[in-house]
Design an enzyme around this catalytic site. Sequence first.
Site, short mmCIF file in Angstrom:
data_model
loop_
_atom_site.label_atom_id
_atom_site.label_comp_id
_atom_site.label_asym_id
_atom_site.label_seq_id
_atom_site.Cartn_x
_atom_site.Cartn_y
_atom_site.Cartn_z
N TYR A 57 24.24 30.68 78.58
CA TYR A 57 25.31 29.69 78.77
C TYR A 57 25.44 29.27 80.24
O TYR A 57 25.81 28.13 80.51
CB TYR A 57 26.63 30.20 78.18
N ASN A 93 30.33 18.60 70.44
CA ASN A 93 29.63 18.93 71.68
C ASN A 93 30.56 19.66 72.64
O ASN A 93 31.75 19.39 72.71
CB ASN A 93 29.10 17.66 72.35
N ASP A 95 29.82 19.54 75.92
CA ASP A 95 29.72 18.85 77.21
C ASP A 95 30.95 17.96 77.41
O ASP A 95 31.77 17.79 76.50
CB ASP A 95 28.40 18.05 77.30
N HIS A 110 34.28 22.45 68.85
CA HIS A 110 33.47 23.64 69.12
C HIS A 110 33.66 24.14 70.56
O HIS A 110 32.80 24.84 71.10
CB HIS A 110 31.98 23.38 68.83
N CYS A 121 41.71 39.42 75.44
CA CYS A 121 43.12 39.03 75.30
C CYS A 121 43.33 37.56 74.94
O CYS A 121 44.44 37.12 74.70
CB CYS A 121 43.91 39.37 76.57
N THR A 177 24.51 13.71 64.57
CA THR A 177 24.67 15.09 64.10
C THR A 177 23.86 15.29 62.82
O THR A 177 23.79 14.38 61.98
CB THR A 177 26.17 15.47 63.92
N ASN A 202 22.43 7.69 63.24
CA ASN A 202 21.65 8.88 63.61
C ASN A 202 20.18 8.50 63.76
O ASN A 202 19.74 7.50 63.19
CB ASN A 202 21.82 9.96 62.53
N LEU A 203 19.47 9.33 64.50
CA LEU A 203 18.04 9.05 64.70
C LEU A 203 17.30 9.01 63.37
O LEU A 203 16.45 8.16 63.16
CB LEU A 203 17.44 10.14 65.61
C1 BJW Z 1 19.82 11.69 67.68
C2 BJW Z 1 19.14 11.46 68.88
C3 BJW Z 1 19.39 10.24 69.52
C4 BJW Z 1 18.56 13.40 68.16
N1 BJW Z 1 20.22 9.36 68.96
N2 BJW Z 1 20.62 10.79 67.13
C5 BJW Z 1 26.40 31.22 55.52
C6 BJW Z 1 26.38 32.35 56.35
C7 BJW Z 1 27.18 32.40 57.51
C8 BJW Z 1 28.01 31.33 57.87
C9 BJW Z 1 28.01 30.24 57.03
C10 BJW Z 1 27.22 30.19 55.89
N3 BJW Z 1 27.43 28.99 55.29
C11 BJW Z 1 28.31 28.28 56.02
C12 BJW Z 1 28.68 29.02 57.09
C13 BJW Z 1 29.63 28.59 58.13
C14 BJW Z 1 28.91 28.18 59.41
C15 BJW Z 1 27.80 27.19 59.09
O1 BJW Z 1 28.04 26.02 58.89
N4 BJW Z 1 26.57 27.65 59.04
C16 BJW Z 1 25.46 26.80 58.57
C17 BJW Z 1 24.49 26.51 59.72
C18 BJW Z 1 24.81 27.50 57.41
N5 BJW Z 1 29.92 27.57 60.25
C19 BJW Z 1 30.70 28.27 61.03
O2 BJW Z 1 30.58 29.47 61.15
C20 BJW Z 1 31.79 27.52 61.75
N6 BJW Z 1 33.06 28.13 61.47
C21 BJW Z 1 33.61 28.07 60.24
O3 BJW Z 1 33.08 27.49 59.30
O4 BJW Z 1 34.82 28.72 60.17
C22 BJW Z 1 35.49 28.71 58.89
C23 BJW Z 1 36.61 27.74 58.93
C24 BJW Z 1 36.35 26.41 58.58
C25 BJW Z 1 37.40 25.48 58.59
C26 BJW Z 1 38.66 25.88 58.94
C27 BJW Z 1 38.91 27.19 59.29
C28 BJW Z 1 37.87 28.12 59.28
C29 BJW Z 1 31.57 27.54 63.27
C30 BJW Z 1 30.37 26.76 63.66
C31 BJW Z 1 30.12 26.91 65.14
C32 BJW Z 1 28.89 26.14 65.60
N7 BJW Z 1 28.61 26.45 66.96
C33 BJW Z 1 27.52 25.73 67.63
C34 BJW Z 1 27.37 26.31 69.07
C35 BJW Z 1 28.52 25.82 69.97
C36 BJW Z 1 28.35 26.28 71.37
C37 BJW Z 1 27.06 25.81 72.01
O5 BJW Z 1 26.90 24.61 72.28
O6 BJW Z 1 26.21 26.66 72.25
O7 BJW Z 1 27.83 24.34 67.67
S1 BJW Z 1 25.96 25.81 66.77
C38 BJW Z 1 25.51 24.14 67.10
O8 BJW Z 1 25.51 23.36 65.87
C39 BJW Z 1 26.65 23.57 67.96
C40 BJW Z 1 26.78 22.18 67.41
O9 BJW Z 1 28.04 21.64 67.74
C41 BJW Z 1 26.54 22.38 65.94
C42 BJW Z 1 26.12 21.12 65.21
O10 BJW Z 1 24.89 20.66 65.67
P1 BJW Z 1 24.60 19.11 65.78
O11 BJW Z 1 25.49 18.51 66.80
O12 BJW Z 1 24.62 18.50 64.45
O13 BJW Z 1 23.11 19.12 66.41
P2 BJW Z 1 21.71 19.17 65.64
O14 BJW Z 1 20.69 19.54 66.64
O15 BJW Z 1 21.78 19.96 64.42
O16 BJW Z 1 21.49 17.65 65.20
C43 BJW Z 1 21.29 16.61 66.13
C44 BJW Z 1 21.07 15.32 65.37
O17 BJW Z 1 20.96 14.27 66.32
C45 BJW Z 1 19.77 15.31 64.54
O18 BJW Z 1 20.04 14.83 63.23
C46 BJW Z 1 18.86 14.34 65.28
O19 BJW Z 1 18.01 13.58 64.45
C47 BJW Z 1 19.85 13.45 65.98
N8 BJW Z 1 19.36 12.86 67.23
N9 BJW Z 1 18.31 12.50 69.15
C48 BJW Z 1 20.77 9.61 67.77
N10 BJW Z 1 18.73 9.90 70.70
#
Ligand code: BJW
Length: 233
Positions: A57, A93, A95, A110, A121, A177, A202-203
Amino acid sequence: MSKADDHIVILTGAGISAESGLGTFRDVGGLWSRYDWRDLATPEGFARDPGFVLAFYNWRRERVRAARPNPAHEALARLQRHWPGRVTLITQNVDDLHEQAGSEDVIHMHGNHLGALCAACGHRWPAPEAMAAADPCPACARPATRPDVVWFGETPCHMDRIGAALATARLFVSIGTSGTVCPAAGFAALARKSGARTLELNLGRSENTDHFDEARHGPATDLVPAWVTALLG
Ligand code: BJW
């Protein structure tokens, strides 16, 4: 219904910041193709090896501090300034490129790279340039400093506010996303159920593309400014 009553809800993901030089997670060469998310983005991984997680990080935070917003972030800030109705901007994000572009009241579901959190704490404070496992919390003095971001298995932030916004959205737009991470992956379906039109920019096709009335594919720096310009007339 006039434009002034129209509530637009926007969800952004890593793809909107890709053209600012910040890597995505699941694309080819993305962070989770190079590193195991179980080690780096779970409370269990942090408990096993805090030094490794903090080093990852610290590196990411350095990249975020050097990044600048691109025309897609700027177009959304323009939409927020000029749309006569409400615009709710939710980002996955960690950022600050929406804020740098001039967006206000961004909902960081997030968390935020520029924040520190005490795992013992719950105290929050501005992140130092680099965090170390031995850093004491300014409030409780315990050495449990971590980034103020949401890892897998943790509850995303501001869910009540997001739920209320989705319930009144007339248009829901998802930008850059993959639609793989819950609960964000379910927002389009929720907004649609409440009567919103849904649009994906999205891409390529996302995992939840079936929940959108329309999908446009291409780079965010092309699609988002064009969509905003057309909307504002
Ligand atoms: C472009 C482009 C360009 C590229 N132009 N587009 C089974 C087991 C265990 C857990 C679970 C399970 N099933 C479900 C879960 C829950 C879990 C989950 O969803 N897991 C799945 C992966 C299976 N979720 C959680 O645990 C979440 N909490 C939760 O659900 O709590 C319960 C609750 C819910 C509601 C109320 C109360 C309680 C927490 C999730 C935390 C995610 N954390 C991260 C890290 C954050 C810190 C860090 O940055 O390091 O968040 S992981 C990562 O993924 C980050 C992102 O925000 C998140 C989403 O990713 P994103 O943004 O979609 O990125 P990509 O790379 O996946 O996609 C990019 C897209 O852009 C692509 O499509 C490209 O094509 C496109 N692209 N260039 C336009 N130029």
